[in-house]
Design a protein around this motif. Structure first.
Motif, PDB file in Angstrom:
ATOM      1  N   ASP A   1     -54.378  -2.399 -40.214  1.00  0.00           N
ATOM      2  CA  ASP A   1     -54.168  -2.191 -41.648  1.00  0.00           C
ATOM      3  C   ASP A   1     -54.678  -0.813 -42.066  1.00  0.00           C
ATOM      4  O   ASP A   1     -53.967  -0.049 -42.715  1.00  0.00           O
ATOM      5  CB  ASP A   1     -54.884  -3.283 -42.445  1.00  0.00           C
TER       6      ASP A   1
ATOM      7  N   HIS B   1     -52.149   2.164 -43.293  1.00  0.00           N
ATOM      8  CA  HIS B   1     -52.192   2.698 -44.667  1.00  0.00           C
ATOM      9  C   HIS B   1     -52.244   4.223 -44.633  1.00  0.00           C
ATOM     10  O   HIS B   1     -51.772   4.891 -45.551  1.00  0.00           O
ATOM     11  CB  HIS B   1     -53.412   2.171 -45.424  1.00  0.00           C
TER      12      HIS B   1
ATOM     13  N   THR C   1     -48.358  -3.875 -42.299  1.00  0.00           N
ATOM     14  CA  THR C   1     -48.594  -2.652 -43.066  1.00  0.00           C
ATOM     15  C   THR C   1     -47.885  -1.473 -42.399  1.00  0.00           C
ATOM     16  O   THR C   1     -47.955  -1.318 -41.183  1.00  0.00           O
ATOM     17  CB  THR C   1     -50.108  -2.350 -43.147  1.00  0.00           C
TER      18      THR C   1
ATOM     19  N   HIS D   1     -48.095  -2.259 -47.756  1.00  0.00           N
ATOM     20  CA  HIS D   1     -47.729  -3.490 -47.055  1.00  0.00           C
ATOM     21  C   HIS D   1     -46.224  -3.688 -47.138  1.00  0.00           C
ATOM     22  O   HIS D   1     -45.595  -3.254 -48.101  1.00  0.00           O
ATOM     23  CB  HIS D   1     -48.415  -4.707 -47.700  1.00  0.00           C
TER      24      HIS D   1
ATOM     25  N   HIS E   1     -50.424  -9.917 -42.945  1.00  0.00           N
ATOM     26  CA  HIS E   1     -49.220  -9.236 -43.446  1.00  0.00           C
ATOM     27  C   HIS E   1     -48.979  -8.043 -42.537  1.00  0.00           C
ATOM     28  O   HIS E   1     -49.812  -7.737 -41.689  1.00  0.00           O
ATOM     29  CB  HIS E   1     -49.415  -8.754 -44.904  1.00  0.00           C
TER      30      HIS E   1
HETATM   31 ZN   LIG Z   1     -53.852  -3.404 -46.547  1.00  0.00          ZN
END
Ligand SMILES: [Zn+2]
Length: 398
Positions: free
Chosen positions: A283, A287, A328, A352, A326
Motif C-alpha cells: 500500500d 501510493h 492500490t 486505491h 484492497h
Molecule cells: Zn492505502
C-alpha cells in the motif's frame, strides 16, 4: 463517370486520413470507452450459511498484505528467484479472490475492509470495528479471547493503523491514535508488535505517553525482543518501534523476525491462538508509485509467508489465510516485444482501485474459504471456526 469515381475515391481517402489524424492528435481510440463504467450498486449482502465441511483448525494465522492485488502477485511470481524451492504462492490449498468493496460502493479503505474481515460485517470508509451506523462489532480476536485463545498482532506499520486497529478497537475517527492505543491496552490481546507514527502531531501522543498507555496491559520488550527470565511469558508482550524502523528484509527488525518471535511466543503456550500479520509495504509503495519498494516489500511478504506456511506444515493444526484489504496503484508489468523478456512497470493511479484481491488458504479449515465472494464473508467464517458452538452441534450429529 470515370473521373467522378476517381474524385469520390480521393475524397474518401482524404476524409479518412483527416479522421485518423484527428483521432491520433486527440488520442481517440475506437477501443477506448469514452464513458464511466456504472458499477453495480448492489448492497444486499448475500446469504451465507455455515456448513460443516472439515475439522476446525486449532490455530489461525491471518496475513493481510495491505494494498496487494493480483498484479502485485504477478510481479512476485515473475521476479522471484526459485533455486530449487517451491514458490510460496503454489503451496496454498485454496486460491481464490474476494471483492473488497465497502458498504456504499466498489471502493474501500483499510479501515472498512479490515473491519469487514475482522467482524463479518460490511461497513463504510474510516469505520474501525463499527458498522455503518457506528454500532460496535465484536471482532475475531475478542471472540477468540472469549474462547480462551491467545491472540496477537504483528504489523510492519504503526500499531494504531487501520488494519491492526480494526482487529483491536471500535472508533469512528481513524486519526485518534490516543483512543485507539487506550482501547488496545484495554483489550485482551496477548501480543502486539509494530511502530508508532506521526508522534506528537494532532491526536498522536508522544512516544513516552504511548508506551505508558500500552504498559497498562503489556510488558514492553526492548529491541532484542527477549523476554526477561523472571517474566517468562506470564504477561502480554508488546514491542514498539519508531516510525519506519521496520522496513524490508534489510532492516532490523523486519516482518520476518517479528513473526518468528510471535510464533515462538504463541506456540510456547498451551492454548490455541489467532495471530494477525500485516504488511503495509504494497500500500505504502503503491501510493507513491515506487516500483523498487514494491519489489523489496514483496520479498519481505514472501519470506514471512514461507515461515508461516512451514509452521503450518510442521504444526499440522494451523490454518493460514493470506489476503489483502484492497488493491492500490493499478500496477501492471508491461511487456514490450522489442525488449522482451524485460518487463516495464506501469501505474494507473496513486490511489486505491476497485480490483478484486487474492484470498489464499492452507491447512485445516481452508475449504471454508473456497467460495468467498465478499470481504465480510472471511470474518463470518473465521467467527464460525473460532466459536465452539458451530462444532459442538456437528460433533453431536456425528
Ligand atoms: Zn492505502
Amino acid at each position: 463517370m470515370k473521373n467522378w469515381k476517381k474524385i469520390s475515391l480521393l475524397t474518401t481517402v482524404i476524409l479518412l486520413g483527416l479522421l485518423f489524424s484527428i483521432m491520433y492528435i486527440f488520442n481517440i481510440s475506437v477501443s477506448k470507452p469514452s464513458f464511466d463504467i456504472e458499477f453495480s450498486p448492489e448492497r444486499v449482502e448475500r446469504e451465507v450459511n455455515f456448513e460443516y465441511k472439515e475439522n476446525k483448525p486449532k490455530n489461525i494465522i491471518i496475513f493481510i498484505a495491505d494494498g496487494m492485488g493480483f498484479s502485485h502477485l504477478s510481479l512476485a511470481l515473475q521476479t522471484q528467484q526459485l533455486e530449487n524451492t517451491v514458490s510460496v504462492w503454489h503451496q496454498f490449498d485454496v486460491k481464490g479472490w474476494h471483492d473488497a468493496r465497502s458498504y456504499y460502493g466498489p471502493l474501500t479503505d483499510s479501515e472498512a475492509s479490515a473491519t469487514a474481515m475482522a467482524t463479518g460485517t460490511s461497513t463504510n470508509f474510516g469505520h474501525i470495528g463499527i458498522d455503518k451506523d457506528q454500532k460496535p462489532l465484536q471482532n475475531i480476536l475478542e471472540l477468540a479471547s472469549h474462547w480462551q485463545y491467545n491472540t496477537g498482532i504483528v504489523t510492519d506499520s504503526y500499531v494504531w493503523d487501520g488494519t491492526p486497529a480494526a482487529f483491536s478497537a471500535h472508533i469512528r475517527n481513524e486519526d485518534d491514535a490516543r483512543s485507539i492505543l487506550k482501547q488496545i491496552a484495554a483489550s485482551e490481546i496477548d501480543l502486539i508488535f509494530g511502530e508508532l507514527e506521526d508522534v506528537g502531531e494532532d491526536d498522536v501522543p508522544e512516544e513516552s505517553e504511548s508506551l505508558d498507555i500500552l504498559r497498562k496491559r503489556f510488558l514492553i520488550l526492548d529491541k532484542s525482543l527477549e523476554v526477561p527470565a523472571n517474566d517468562s511469558f506470564l504477561k502480554p508482550i508488546a514491542a514498539i518501534f519508531k516510525e519506519d524502523e521496520i522496513q524490508d528484509m534489510n532492516s532490523s527488525p523486519n516482518l520476518l523476525t517479528l513473526t518468528e518471535t510471535a510464533l515462538t511466543y504463541m506456540s510456547s503456550q498451551d492454548k490455541p491462538f489467532v495471530l494477525l500479520l500485516e504488511s503495509e509495504e504494497m500500500d505504502a509503495a503503491s501510493h507513491e508509485n515506487d516500483s523498487k519498494r514494491v519489489l523489496n516489500g514483496l520479498k519481505s511478504i514472501q519470506e514471512t509467508l514461507a515461515l508461516v506456511l512451514n509452521f503450518s506444515k510442521t504444526n499440522g493444526e494451523t490454518l493460514v489465510l493470506f489476503t489483502a484489504d484492497h488493491e492500490t496503484g493499478g500496477i501492471a508489468a508491461v511487456a514490450d516485444f522489442d525488449t522482451y523478456p524485460n518487463l516495464q512497470i506501469k501505474w494507473s493511479t496513486k490511489d486505491h482501485t476497485a480490483a478484486v484481491v487474492p484470498l489464499f488458504a492452507k491447512g485445516p479449515g481452508s475449504g471454508y474459504f473456497s467460495n468467498v465472494h465478499r470481504n465480510w464473508e472471511i470474518g463470518y467464517y473465521l467467527k464460525k471456526l473460532i466459536s465452539q458452538d458451530a462444532f459442538l452441534t456437528d460433533e453431536v450429529e456425528n
